[in-house]
Design a protein around this motif. Sequence first.
Motif, short mmCIF file in Angstrom:
data_model
loop_
_atom_site.label_atom_id
_atom_site.label_comp_id
_atom_site.label_asym_id
_atom_site.label_seq_id
_atom_site.Cartn_x
_atom_site.Cartn_y
_atom_site.Cartn_z
N GLN A 154 42.10 -20.87 37.24
CA GLN A 154 42.50 -19.53 36.79
C GLN A 154 41.45 -18.99 35.85
N ASN A 209 41.45 -15.59 33.66
CA ASN A 209 42.22 -14.40 33.29
C ASN A 209 43.26 -14.11 34.37
N ASN A 210 43.14 -12.96 35.04
CA ASN A 210 44.14 -12.65 36.07
C ASN A 210 43.70 -13.06 37.46
N ASN A 269 50.79 -11.00 37.08
CA ASN A 269 51.42 -11.75 36.00
C ASN A 269 50.90 -13.19 35.99
N GLN A 316 50.44 -15.24 33.74
CA GLN A 316 51.18 -16.14 32.85
C GLN A 316 52.37 -16.79 33.54
N HIS A 317 52.75 -16.23 34.68
CA HIS A 317 53.89 -16.78 35.42
C HIS A 317 53.48 -17.67 36.59
N THR A 325 44.31 -24.16 34.65
CA THR A 325 44.88 -22.85 34.38
C THR A 325 45.12 -22.72 32.88
N ASP A 326 45.68 -21.59 32.49
CA ASP A 326 46.01 -21.39 31.07
C ASP A 326 47.03 -22.41 30.57
N LYS A 327 47.74 -23.02 31.48
CA LYS A 327 48.72 -24.04 31.11
C LYS A 327 48.05 -25.39 30.84
#
Length: 227
Positions: free
Chosen positions: A44, A46-47, A182, A184-185, A209-211
Amino acid sequence: MRTTGLFTLGAIALGVAASAVADDHEMRHHDAHQHGKVEWYIAQDNNMLLVEITAPGSDIVGFEHAPENDAQRAAIQAALEKLSSPDSLFSVNGEAKCSLVEHRVTQTLVGEEEHEQHDDHDHDHDHDHDHEGHEGHEKHEKHEKHDDHEGHEKHDEHDGHEEHEASKHGEFSAQYTFACENPQHINTVTTDWFNAFANTETIAIQALTDKGVAAGDLTKASTTFRF
C-alpha cells in the motif's frame, strides 16, 4: 499520463514488503519457483494498492516451455486474457472501495522472436520456394566455402543455446495497481484463483500496508488473506 510511474513506485514498495518479511530462502522472491506455488506481493502506498503475482507456467497453462503447437499458443493467449481480468481472480473487501487503474501481464514462455517467426512462417516458406531455383546454386557454393572449424563453432553455439533453453522455466507475471477511496479500511483479500488455475496448490502472500507487515499462505480450503 500518471500510470507510467505507478509501476516504478510499485516496484519500490513491493521490494520493501518482500525484504521485510523474507526471513528464509523460501520467502524470497527470486528463489527458484516451485510447481503448485504462486507468489503474491501486496503493498500500500497512501491510497494506492499494488499487487504483483508470479506463477510458474505449469500452474497457469500446464507447461513451462515454448509452445509446440497452436493449442499451446492458444492456451497462453487465453491465460493472458484471464490474468488481465483481476476481478475474476481476487477482490479487496468492499469497504476499501478499490478500483483497478492499471495492470500489466507478461510471460516468458513465448519470446517476441518466436512469435514473429510463427506469424511469418508461411510467408517465408513461400518466398524461399519461389527463389529456390535462382539462389540454390549460390547458397551451395557459399556453404562449401565454410571451413570445418567455423562449422564446429556454430554447432557448439547451437548446442549451448539448446541447453540454455531447456533449463528455462517459463512463468507468468502480473502487476495490478488499484486506487482505493478508503485505504484505511483495507482488511482482506479473497481469491478465486484456485478455480481459475486448478494446478496451484498454495499462494504465498507477503504484504506491507499501513497496518504493518503480514505474510501467509492461501489454499483451496482457505481463500481469504487478512492484513
